[in-house]
Design an enzyme around this catalytic site. Structure first.
Site: not given
Ligand SMILES: CC(C)(COP(=O)(O)OP(=O)(O)OC[C@H]1O[C@@H](n2cnc3c(N)ncnc32)[C@H](O)[C@@H]1OP(=O)(O)O)[C@@H](O)C(=O)NCCC(=O)NCCSC(=O)/C=C/CC(=O)O
Ligand SMILES: Cc1cc2nc3c(=O)[nH]c(=O)nc-3n(C[C@H](O)[C@H](O)[C@H](O)COP(=O)(O)OP(=O)(O)OC[C@H]3O[C@@H](n4cnc5c(N)ncnc54)[C@H](O)[C@@H]3O)c2cc1C
Length: 652
Positions: A166, A137-138, A321, A299, A412, A410
Site C-alpha cells: 500500500g 514484503q509481499t 441475527r 423499518r 497482515e 487476507t
Molecule cells: C506464516 C508465518 C508466520 C510462517 O513464518 P515462518 O518464518 O515460516 O515460521 P514457521 O511457521 O516455520 O515458524 C517458525 C517459528 O517461528 C514462530 N513465529 C512465526 N511467526 C512469528 C512471529 N510473527 N512472532 C513470533 N514468532 C513467530 C512460529 O510460531 C514457530 O515457532 P516454533 O516455536 O514452533 O518454532 C509467516 O510466513 C507469516 O507471518 N506469513 C504471513 C505474511 C504476512 O502477514 N504478510 C503481511 C504483509 S504486510 C500487509 O499485508 C499489509 C497490509 C496493510 C494494509 O493495507 O492494511
Molecule cells: C488490500 C491489501 C493490502 C495489502 N497491503 C500489503 C502491503 O502494504 N505490504 C505487503 O507486503 N503486502 C500487502 N498485502 C499482501 C498480503 O499481505 C498478502 O496477500 C497476504 O499475506 C496473503 O498472502 P498471499 O496473497 O500469498 O496468499 P496465499 O498464501 O497465496 O493464499 C492463497 C490461498 O492459499 C491458502 N494457503 C496458503 N498457504 C497455506 C498453507 N500452508 N496451508 C493451508 N492453506 C494455505 C490460503 O489460506 C488461501 O486460501 C496486501 C493485500 C491486500 C489484499
C-alpha cells in the site's frame, strides 16, 4: 421531518446511561474526549466530504484522497495535534490512504528494527513526512510464505518484483523492503532494508526500479483510494547501512553477525499490526451494527396491530441475527484492549531480552486477528441483509464498508495460515504437558487438563447459563478436548509434518475454539473489574452472555461431539439466548448510540442518528448523476429506433 428525533421513543426506553457507556466504549474519559472532538472536527469540515466517492473515476478518487491526506496533515500541524489526536483524525477521515502504511507499518518497522544510529537518521524524516514510506514484503509469488521470498540482497564488498504494498504505486518515496540477505556466498534468510525508490526532487522513479499501481480492486471507492503497487528491482545498489541492523548486522568486510535473539523478531511489525486489526474489527463491526440497528428500529413491515405495522427489530429472527453482532462488537473491543496490554507487556520484556512470551504474543495476535476479521466481514454482510433492499444502496454505507473491510481477512496474514500457526502453538503446548512444562497465559487452562477431560457441565436450568464460571468452563473443556484429540490423532502419524497437513482442517477448528475461549474469558475478566456508570455493567453482562451463548450455538457440533454439554443443556442455552434478546431489545438503539459515531463517519442514510430515513433516502436518489436529465444518454441512439421499429412491425 428534519430536526425531529424519530428514534426518541427508542432512546427513552433504555435502562442505562448512554454517556457512561460511551466512556467504557472509548476506553477512558480522555480517549472519549479526543475521539469526540476529532470526529466532530472531521464531520464539520466540508474538505472531508465523502458522499461523492462512488461517483468518481479511479484517478479522481485517488487524487481526492491525496488532497484529503495533505489537508489532514496541514490540520495536524496547524492545530498542533498530538499523535493520539492525529491518529483519531485520520481514523475519522475514513479513507484508506498511503498515510496508513507510512504511519501504520513503515514507521513502526523502523522503530522496531533500526539501530539507534539508523533511527536518528530516518525517524525525523519520516515523522516530518519529508519521506513517505511503505512496507514491501509481499511478492507476486509469495505473500504468506515469507521464508520463500525471492528478492535477494547480495552484499558486494566491492559495490530484485514486489506486489501489493500500500502506498507503493504512486506515492511512497521509500520502502521497507524484505529480501534474502546473501553475503560471502551464504543465504541468511529474509531481512528488512530501507530503500529509496523515488527522487525527493521530482518524484521520478529511481534508476533500476520499475513501479506502478496494481489496478482496480474490489468495490466502488473502498480500497481504490489506496495506490497498492507493483515494484521491480533490477540489480539496484543500496548502502550497507540500509540493512536495518538492530538484530543482525553485516560488517564492512561482509561478515554476518546475528545477535542472540529469535529470528522471528524481524516479523515484529506484523505482530504489531495484527494487534491493531483486532480493535479495527470492533470499529468496523460496530459501525455496521449501528446502521442496521437504527434502521431495524425505523423499518416497519407486516404484523400490523391497530393499523401500525411491526418494527422489524421486534422480530425474533431479526434479533437473533443482529444482537449477536452487537455483542461481538463489544467483545472484540474488550479483547482488543487486552491484546494492547499483552503487546505492551511483550515489548517491555523484549527490551529486557526476555523472549519467553513471544510465542504467546504471536499466537494471540495471529489467532485473534483471524477470527475477529472473519466474524466482522461476515457481520457487515449480515447487516447489509438485515436492511433489506435499502441495504444494497451505496447510500446505506454498507456496500462500501464491506468492500473496504474484507481484505482484512487476507492482509497482515491470510486467516487460515494464521490459524495454522495457532494450531502449531496448541499442539506444542499439549505435547509439552507430558514433559511437565506448565502452560501459562492464555493456555494456562491446559494445566488443568485432567479436570477438564473429566468435567461435566453443571447447567440444569436456562438461568445457569448466566453463570460466568459455568460458561468459561464449557469453553475451556471444548477447546482442551479438541486440542487433545488433534494431538492424539497427530501422534499416530510417523511423519508429524504429514500428519499436521492431513489433520489441518481439524487443527484450524481447534485453533478457533481456543481463540473464542480467549474472547469469552477476556469479556468475563473485563466485567470482574470496575465498570462505572448507571446500568452499564448490567448491559455488558447481557452482551457477554449473548456473545458466549451465540458462539456456543453456532459451534454446537464441537460442544456436543466433545461431550462438553448435552443436547438438553444446548436447548437451555437457546432458551436463555432468546430471553437475553428480549432484555437487550429496549436498549439496542442506546447501545449503538454509545459508539458515538457522527452521521458523517457512518456515511449512511439508514443509520442517521435522527432515524429520518425515507425523506433523506428519496432526496439522495435525485443527487445521482443519472438523474441530471429526464431523458437518458443513449435514448436517441438505442431506445428511440427500437421503439420506432417495434411500432412499424406492429402495423404490418
Ligand atoms: C506464516 C508465518 C508466520 C510462517 O513464518 P515462518 O518464518 O515460516 O515460521 P514457521 O511457521 O516455520 O515458524 C517458525 C517459528 O517461528 C514462530 N513465529 C512465526 N511467526 C512469528 C512471529 N510473527 N512472532 C513470533 N514468532 C513467530 C512460529 O510460531 C514457530 O515457532 P516454533 O516455536 O514452533 O518454532 C509467516 O510466513 C507469516 O507471518 N506469513 C504471513 C505474511 C504476512 O502477514 N504478510 C503481511 C504483509 S504486510 C500487509 O499485508 C499489509 C497490509 C496493510 C494494509 O493495507 O492494511
Ligand atoms: C488490500 C491489501 C493490502 C495489502 N497491503 C500489503 C502491503 O502494504 N505490504 C505487503 O507486503 N503486502 C500487502 N498485502 C499482501 C498480503 O499481505 C498478502 O496477500 C497476504 O499475506 C496473503 O498472502 P498471499 O496473497 O500469498 O496468499 P496465499 O498464501 O497465496 O493464499 C492463497 C490461498 O492459499 C491458502 N494457503 C496458503 N498457504 C497455506 C498453507 N500452508 N496451508 C493451508 N492453506 C494455505 C490460503 O489460506 C488461501 O486460501 C496486501 C493485500 C491486500 C489484499
Amino acid at each position: 421531518m428534519e430536526g425531529v428525533d424519530h428514534l426518541a421513543h427508542e432512546r427513552n426506553r433504555s435502562q442505562f446511561d448512554v454517556n457512561d457507556m460511551k466512556i467504557v466504549w472509548a476506553g477512558s474519559r480522555e480517549a472519549f474526549e479526543v475521539s469526540d472532538r476529532m470526529s466532530r472536527l472531521v464531520a464539520n469540515d466540508p474538505a472531508f466530504r465523502k458522499d461523492n466517492r462512488v461517483h468518481l473515476t479511479r484517478k479522481e478518487l485517488f487524487k481526492n484522497t491525496l488532497r484529503k491526506a495533505a489537508y489532514a496533515w496541514k490540520k495536524i500541524i496547524e492545530l498542533k495535534l498530538s499523535e493520539e489526536e492525529a491518529g483519531r483524525l485520520r481514523f475519522f477521515v475514513d479513507e484508506p490512504a498511503y498515510t496508513d502504511l507510512h504511519w501504520g507499518m513503515f514507521v513502526p518497522f523502523l522503530k522496531g528494527q533500526g539501530t539507534e544510529e539508523q533511527l536518528q537518521k530516518w525517524l525525523p524524516l519520516a515523522y516530518k513526512m519529508q519521506i513517505i514510506g511503505c512496507y514491501a514484503q509481499t511478492e507476486l509469488g509469495h505473500g504468506s510464505n515469507v521464508q520463500w521470498l525471492e528478492t535477494t540482497a547480495t552484499f558486494d564488498p566491492k559495490t530484485d518484483e514486489f506486489w501489493w504494498p500500500g502506498g507503493l504505486g504512486k506515492v511512497s518515496t521509500h520502502a521497507v523492503v524484505f529480501a534474502r540477505l546473501i553475503t560471502n556466498g551464504r543465504d541468511y534468510g529474509v531481512h528488512g532494508f530501507i530503500v529509496q525508490i523515488r527522487s525527493l526532487d521530482d518524484h521520478s522513479v529511481l534508476p533500476g526500479i520499475t513501479i506502478g499501481d496494481i489496478g482496480v480492486k474490489f468495490g466502488n471507492g473502498a480500497y481504490n483510494t489506496m495506490d497498492n503497487g507493483v515494484m521491480h528491482f533490477d540489480h539496484i545498489r543500496i548502502p550497507r547501512n540500509q540493512l536495518l541492523m538492530r538484530f543482525s548486522q553485516v560488517t564492512r568486510e561482509g561478515k554476518y553477525v546475528q545477535s542472540d535473539v529469535p529470528r522471528q523478531l524481524v516479523y515484529g511489525t506484523m505482530v504489531y499490526v495484527r494487534k491493531t486489526i483486532v480493535i479495527d474489527a470492533s470499529n468496523a463491526l460496530s459501525r455496521a451494527v449501528c446502521i442496521a440497528t437504527r434502521y431495524s428500529a425505523v423499518r416497519r413491515q407486516f404484523g400490523s396491530q391497530d393499523g401500525v405495522e411491526t418494527q422489524v427489530i421486534n422480530y425474533k429472527t431479526q434479533q437473533s441475527r443482529l444482537f449477536p453482532l452487537l455483542a461481538s462488537a463489544y467483545a472484540f473491543r474488550f479483547v482488543g484492549e487486552w491484546l494492547q496490554w499483552l503487546y505492551t507487556d511483550v515489548t517491555q520484556r523484549l527490551a529486557a531480552n526476555d523472549f519467553s512470551t513471544l510465542p504467546e504474543a504471536h499466537a494471540c495476535t495471529a489467532g485473534l486477528k483471524s477470527i475477529t476479521t472473519a466474524a466482522t466481514a461476515d457481520g457487515i454482510e449480515e447487516c447489509r441483509k438485515l436492511c433489506g433492499g435499502h441495504g444494497y444502496l451505496c447510500s446505506s454505507g454498507l456496500p462500501e464498508l464491506f468492500a473496504v473491510y474484507v481484505p482484512a481477512c487476507t492482509y497482515e496474514g491470510d486467516n487460515v495460515v494464521l490459524l495454522l500457526q495457532v494450531a502449531r502453538f496448541l499442539v506444542k503446548t499439549v505435547s509439552q504437558l507430558v514433559s511437565g512444562k506448565k502452560p501459562v497465559g492464555t493456555t494456562a487452562y491446559m494445566g488443568r487438563l485432567q479436570h477438564l477431560m473429566e468435567s461435566t457441565c453443571k447447567v440444569q436450568k436456562a438461568e445457569d447459563w448466566l453463570n460466568p464460571s459455568i460458561v468459561l468452563e464449557a469453553f475451556e473443556v471444548r477447546s482442551a478436548r479438541m486440542s487433545v484429540e488433534c494431538a492424539k490423532r497427530l501422534s499416530q502419524f510417523t511423519n508429524q509434518e504429514e500428519g499436521f497437513h492431513e489433520l489441518s482442517p481439524s487443527l484450524v477448528e481447534a485453533a478457533v475454539a481456543h481463540c473464542q475461549l480467549i474472547i469469552v474469558a477476556k469479556f468475563i475478566e473485563k466485567l470482574q473489574g470496575d465498570i462505572p456508570g448507571n446500568g452499564v455493567k448490567d448491559q455488558l453482562q447481557k452482551l457477554c452472555s449473548i456473545y458466549a451463548l451465540f458462539t456456543l450455538h453456532k459451534h454446537l457440533g464441537d460442544f456436543l461431539s466433545t461431550s462438553t454439554i448435552t443436547p438438553k443443556q444446548a436447548s437451555l442455552a437457546d432458551d436463555q439466548l432468546r430471553s437475553l434478546y428480549a432484555q437487550v431489545r429496549p436498549n439496542a438503539v442506546a447501545l449503538v448510540d454509545a459508539f458515538n459515531y457522527t452521521d458523517h463517519y457512518l456515511g449512511s442514510i439508514l443509520g442517521r442518528y435522527d432515524g429520518n430515513v425515507y425523506p433523506n433516502l428519496y432526496d439522495e436518489a435525485w443527487k445521482d448523476p443519472m438523474n441530471d436529465t429526464a431523458v437518458p444518454d443513449g435514448y436517441h441512439e438505442y431506445i428511440k429506433p427500437l421503439l420506432k421499429q417495434q411500432l412499424r412491425n406492429s402495423r404490418l
